[in-house]
Design an enzyme around this catalytic site. Sequence first.
Site, short mmCIF file in Angstrom:
data_model
loop_
_atom_site.label_atom_id
_atom_site.label_comp_id
_atom_site.label_asym_id
_atom_site.label_seq_id
_atom_site.Cartn_x
_atom_site.Cartn_y
_atom_site.Cartn_z
N VAL A 1 -13.32 -4.40 8.72
CA VAL A 1 -14.64 -4.29 8.08
C VAL A 1 -14.96 -5.61 7.37
O VAL A 1 -16.06 -6.17 7.51
CB VAL A 1 -14.65 -3.11 7.06
N ARG B 1 -13.67 -8.71 7.72
CA ARG B 1 -13.82 -9.93 8.54
C ARG B 1 -15.06 -9.85 9.42
O ARG B 1 -15.74 -10.86 9.62
CB ARG B 1 -12.55 -10.15 9.38
N GLY C 1 -12.75 15.55 4.69
CA GLY C 1 -13.29 15.69 3.33
C GLY C 1 -14.04 14.44 2.91
O GLY C 1 -15.16 14.50 2.38
N ILE D 1 -3.88 11.40 9.46
CA ILE D 1 -2.75 11.73 10.34
C ILE D 1 -2.95 13.11 10.97
O ILE D 1 -2.31 13.43 11.95
CB ILE D 1 -1.38 11.67 9.63
N ASP D 2 -3.86 13.91 10.40
CA ASP D 2 -4.14 15.24 10.96
C ASP D 2 -4.95 15.16 12.25
O ASP D 2 -4.93 16.09 13.05
CB ASP D 2 -4.91 16.10 9.95
N ARG E 1 -2.66 20.40 7.32
CA ARG E 1 -3.11 21.43 6.38
C ARG E 1 -3.80 22.59 7.10
O ARG E 1 -3.54 23.74 6.84
CB ARG E 1 -4.09 20.77 5.42
P1 ADP Z 1 -9.48 13.88 3.60
O1 ADP Z 1 -10.59 12.92 3.65
O2 ADP Z 1 -8.15 13.28 3.91
O3 ADP Z 1 -9.76 15.13 4.40
P2 ADP Z 1 -9.99 15.44 1.16
O4 ADP Z 1 -10.37 16.65 1.91
O5 ADP Z 1 -9.08 15.61 0.02
O6 ADP Z 1 -9.29 14.34 2.08
O7 ADP Z 1 -11.32 14.73 0.66
C1 ADP Z 1 -11.30 13.51 -0.03
C2 ADP Z 1 -12.37 13.46 -1.08
O8 ADP Z 1 -13.65 13.53 -0.45
C3 ADP Z 1 -12.38 14.61 -2.07
O9 ADP Z 1 -11.45 14.47 -3.10
C4 ADP Z 1 -13.79 14.55 -2.59
O10 ADP Z 1 -13.93 13.53 -3.57
C5 ADP Z 1 -14.58 14.15 -1.36
N1 ADP Z 1 -15.18 15.35 -0.74
C6 ADP Z 1 -14.55 16.28 0.01
N2 ADP Z 1 -15.40 17.27 0.37
C7 ADP Z 1 -16.60 16.95 -0.18
C8 ADP Z 1 -17.89 17.58 -0.21
N3 ADP Z 1 -18.13 18.74 0.42
N4 ADP Z 1 -18.89 16.97 -0.89
C9 ADP Z 1 -18.68 15.80 -1.54
N5 ADP Z 1 -17.48 15.17 -1.54
C10 ADP Z 1 -16.45 15.72 -0.89
O1 F6P Z 2 -4.86 15.20 5.19
C1 F6P Z 2 -3.60 14.70 5.47
C2 F6P Z 2 -2.54 15.50 4.80
O2 F6P Z 2 -1.35 14.74 4.97
C3 F6P Z 2 -2.34 16.92 5.29
O3 F6P Z 2 -1.68 17.00 6.51
C4 F6P Z 2 -1.55 17.51 4.15
O4 F6P Z 2 -1.70 18.91 4.08
C5 F6P Z 2 -2.19 16.88 2.96
O5 F6P Z 2 -2.73 15.65 3.41
C6 F6P Z 2 -1.25 16.65 1.82
O6 F6P Z 2 -1.94 16.07 0.78
P1 F6P Z 2 -1.38 15.51 -0.61
O7 F6P Z 2 -1.66 14.05 -0.58
O8 F6P Z 2 -2.20 16.20 -1.61
O9 F6P Z 2 0.06 15.82 -0.69
#
Ligand code: ADP
Ligand code: F6P
Length: 333
Positions: A23, A25, A104, A126-127, A171
């Site tokens: 991003v 570079r 998320g 990694i999921d 997860r």
């Molecule tokens: P990942 O991106 O690895 O799936 P998370 O599900 O924990 O990780 O989401 C990362 C962050 O993205 C959350 O802590 C939150 O700040 C933000 N986020 C997740 N879902 C939402 C949502 N529905 N609306 C706004 N922000 C979100």
């Molecule tokens: O989203 C990636 C992941 O490694 C999932 O596979 C796992 O359930 C979760 O994150 C673990 O999250 P934490 O960082 O809260 O231990």
Amino acid sequence: MQRIGVLTSGGDAPGMNAAVRAVTRQALNLDLEVMGISRGYSGLIKGEISELKDKDVSGKINRGGTFLFTARSEKFKTAEGQEEAIFQLKNYGIEALVIIGGDGSLQGAMALERQGIPTVGVPASIDNDLSGTDYSIGFDTAVNTVVEAVDKIRDTATSHERVFVIETMGRNNGLLTLESGLAVGAEAILIPEIEFDIEEVCGIVRKGYESGKSHNLIMVAEGIKDCCLDQSKKQEKHYSAAFQIGEIITENTGFEVRIIVLGHVQRGGSPSALDRVTASKLGSKAVEVIKSGGRGVMVGINQDKIVTVDYDVILEQEKQIDESLYNLAKILG
Ligand code: ADP
Ligand code: F6P
């Protein structure tokens, strides 16, 4: 457009650094300034922002984790949190954001889009559970980490003629478990997407030994705790479905069982060549999209081609497991 921002969010994934490097570079190449935001949305809210120059991303392509740090932020999910984040973006003159993370994190990107902030998502998890892309950065490295670990476990399993129940991350899904289970030749693979019969698993173990096998490797996705055997145990904070599966196999078959939860080792390590290359392509493409006025999309991989996918697609669809791969693993294991 003069200045963009980049952040990494959610669970870290090997290759995130390579993506931030790409991003940065590519942005500099296209005459854009880049601001690095530390600790995901949490750092954005707090204004943990500083400029990224060419040298800041040197020596990073081979490093696991994320040098921008990552975080989960409950506050960002609230209207107040998003308001504070947008204030910081305006304050630092950031006109568009590249968001690198899992599902998320991309929901967070959508939330910003809805409020008028141009964003482009880069899938890293990694999921590998984001729909709209065949592939997320970090998945390949994690699969290889699991394979390396299970190959070692197999040595001791064989020596002692034991059953090993091995829990892998995921997860809500079993993609990592399935791919690595196929790669190690697991005798059984249990994932949340496909119903399993514990009696059948015990039968596989018994038959395996009868047919001369000297070990049984049962791969279990973390996410099966959501369809666990004893629903009362689901509430326990540190409940691991693998332990329950292990106990039942011991009781029903009488064979010696050991349980391994691989845990966060799966998220670390130097990214594989595939993850570095994918991160370089996707990070770079994200900036090109922004430069040409695109927004509200995720860059991804579809049948080996770089594509852009509307956020709506990611939201509406759930990533499907490849059942033919599951069936193949069953036949071959
Ligand atoms: P990942 O991106 O690895 O799936 P998370 O599900 O924990 O990780 O989401 C990362 C962050 O993205 C959350 O802590 C939150 O700040 C933000 N986020 C997740 N879902 C939402 C949502 N529905 N609306 C706004 N922000 C979100
Ligand atoms: O989203 C990636 C992941 O490694 C999932 O596979 C796992 O359930 C979760 O994150 C673990 O999250 P934490 O960082 O809260 O231990």
